[in-house]
Scaffold this motif. Structure first.
Motif, PDB file in Angstrom:
ATOM      1  N   ALA A 144       4.601 -10.475  -0.881  1.00  0.00           N
ATOM      2  CA  ALA A 144       3.830 -10.560   0.356  1.00  0.00           C
ATOM      3  C   ALA A 144       4.346 -11.703   1.214  1.00  0.00           C
ATOM      4  CB  ALA A 144       2.346 -10.767   0.045  1.00  0.00           C
ATOM      5  N   ARG A 178       8.468  -4.280   8.423  1.00  0.00           N
ATOM      6  CA  ARG A 178       8.313  -3.135   7.526  1.00  0.00           C
ATOM      7  C   ARG A 178       9.530  -2.229   7.534  1.00  0.00           C
ATOM      8  NH1 ARG A 178       1.926  -1.701   8.666  1.00  0.00           N
ATOM      9  NH2 ARG A 178       1.084  -3.085   7.037  1.00  0.00           N
ATOM     10  N   ARG A 185       4.331  -6.695   1.567  1.00  0.00           N
ATOM     11  CA  ARG A 185       2.970  -6.644   2.103  1.00  0.00           C
ATOM     12  C   ARG A 185       2.768  -7.774   3.102  1.00  0.00           C
ATOM     13  NH1 ARG A 185      -0.660  -6.745  -3.146  1.00  0.00           N
ATOM     14  NH2 ARG A 185       1.132  -7.921  -3.930  1.00  0.00           N
ATOM     15  N   ASN A 214      -5.761  -2.548  11.847  1.00  0.00           N
ATOM     16  CA  ASN A 214      -5.717  -2.264  10.405  1.00  0.00           C
ATOM     17  C   ASN A 214      -4.390  -1.653   9.964  1.00  0.00           C
ATOM     18  OD1 ASN A 214      -8.279  -3.256   9.994  1.00  0.00           O
ATOM     19  ND2 ASN A 214      -9.285  -1.263  10.067  1.00  0.00           N
ATOM     20  N   ASP A 218      -1.743  -5.618   5.327  1.00  0.00           N
ATOM     21  CA  ASP A 218      -2.079  -5.046   4.024  1.00  0.00           C
ATOM     22  C   ASP A 218      -3.177  -5.807   3.298  1.00  0.00           C
ATOM     23  OD1 ASP A 218       0.173  -2.991   3.890  1.00  0.00           O
ATOM     24  OD2 ASP A 218       1.292  -4.847   4.235  1.00  0.00           O
ATOM     25  N   ALA A 219      -3.319  -7.090   3.614  1.00  0.00           N
ATOM     26  CA  ALA A 219      -4.329  -7.929   2.969  1.00  0.00           C
ATOM     27  C   ALA A 219      -4.677  -9.062   3.920  1.00  0.00           C
ATOM     28  CB  ALA A 219      -3.824  -8.462   1.633  1.00  0.00           C
ATOM     29  N   LYS A 259      -8.954  -3.529   2.232  1.00  0.00           N
ATOM     30  CA  LYS A 259      -7.954  -4.585   2.298  1.00  0.00           C
ATOM     31  C   LYS A 259      -8.381  -5.755   1.399  1.00  0.00           C
ATOM     32  CE  LYS A 259      -5.951  -2.673   6.061  1.00  0.00           C
ATOM     33  NZ  LYS A 259      -4.570  -2.176   6.174  1.00  0.00           N
TER      34      LYS A 259
END
Length: 345
Positions: A144, A178, A185, A214, A218-219, A259
């Motif tokens: 991440a 991405r 992430r 959203n 991812d988190a 999430k």
């Protein structure tokens, strides 16, 4: 055989006596152990240790590894693609959580340069990235990236924390990240307010600026610094751990229920003004923070701030360490060892 049995019985008796003595003399440790023994969801534990800022000194790296955590959080500035910390961390069985933080945060003067740099960072260092090609330790590649450090605070956003600008920045850089590495992430940084105005709804402002937000993270990365974690509190107050549930509910209201949260900084200073707590309180609160996070069911990672005091001034920022400036442990160090299973109660 009889002598061995007697020796074994005496050893067991000695251990039991020691355990009783420690429990009787150290009720804080027992309370921490009891809290940490309660069941909860699996959660990766980590540390902020500023390894890069201290030249990857072996003693500091070894101390992090000895704690039993699986993650270290480190910061990179615009254009920085130095991967030395990944080598060192992986050699000790640690992964790194990179925080990509150009000066000025979302108000950095050149968004294009920031996007190019973040994209290249993901391409090189993310899972399957070029840095890890052919390496046997590629499992320690960072999974991440945290986008900016506390963009809701003035000191990390060029003096102008603005949720709409941060939302636009995220939407600008994430597609390229991405595309370069689909395995990375993205962590969105959030809190209840900006710190300039404790009643400003940072999360609501994010979604007003970008209703489709959203799809771009991812988190959620949060820093729920607080005093006593179980006291009655105002969920909008910036110095209360309980506001974590307020942040959760607000993201849920905007369709982000699935999430997970990453607590990427949390702790208490043991000196430096009114916010300081005793070393025993620091240890007790850390156990409670970890316990609450585990039982929440939505916290995937918990990163303690900080490994060591800096000893710089009488400012509280210098005293968040769970060890002293010389590396000697505070009681909170044992709390972390209990949490990671490196030490048993």
């Amino acid at each position: 055989m009889r002598h061995r049995t007697v020796r074994t019985a005496l050893t067991v008796l000695s251990v039991l006596i020691l355990a009783v003595t420690v429990s009787a003399c150290d009720p804080l440790t027992k309370a921490a152990a009891d809290e940490l023994s309660r069941s909860g969801s699996p959660m990766t534990l980590g540390l902020v240790a500023d390894l890069r800022g201290h030249g990857l000194e072996a003693g500091r790296v070894d101390q992090v590894a000895s704690s039993g955590v699986g993650l270290v959080r480190e910061e990179w500035g615009l254009g920085d693609l130095d991967g030395a910390v990944f080598d060192v961390a992986a050699s000790r069985g640690l992964s790194v959580l990179p925080v990509l933080a150009p000066a000025g945060g979302q108000n950095t003067s050149d968004w294009s340069a920031a996007r190019s740099w973040m994209t290249e960072f993901a391409r090189q260092f993310g899972p399957g990235g070029t840095f890890w090609a052919g390496r046997s330790d590629s499992r320690f590649a960072p999974t991440a990236l945290e986008l900016l450090n506390e963009p809701y605070l003035a000191q990390f956003s060029g003096g102008r924390p603005a949720a709409d600008t941060y939302a636009e920045f995220v939407k600008y850089v994430v597609p390229s990240i991405r595309e370069a590495n689909p395995n990375v992430r993205v962590l969105l940084s959030a809190d209840v307010s900006t710190g300039v105005d404790d009643r400003e709804d940072w999360i609501g402002a994010l979604y007003r600026a970008a209703p489709d937000l959203n799809g771009y993270f991812d988190a959620i990365a949060i820093h729920p610094y607080g005093n006593d974690p179980v006291e009655e509190c105002d969920p909008m107050y910036r110095w209360s751990f309980c506001r974590m549930s307020t942040i959760r509910s607000r993201f849920d209201e905007h369709g982000a229920r699935g999430k997970p949260f990453w607590i990427t900084e949390v702790g208490n200073p043991t000196s430096g003004g009114a916010a300081a707590r005793s070393e025993d309180e620091q240890a007790k609160f850390l156990a409670e923070y970890i316990g609450i996070a585990r039982r929440s069911g939505y916290v995937s990672a918990f990163v303690v701030y900080h490994l060591r005091d800096s000893g710089c001034t009488d400012d509280r920022e210098c005293f968040f360490g769970i060890t002293h400036v010389d590396g000697s442990p505070k009681p909170a160090w044992r709390t972390l060892l209990l949490a990671t299973g490196k030490e048993e109660s």
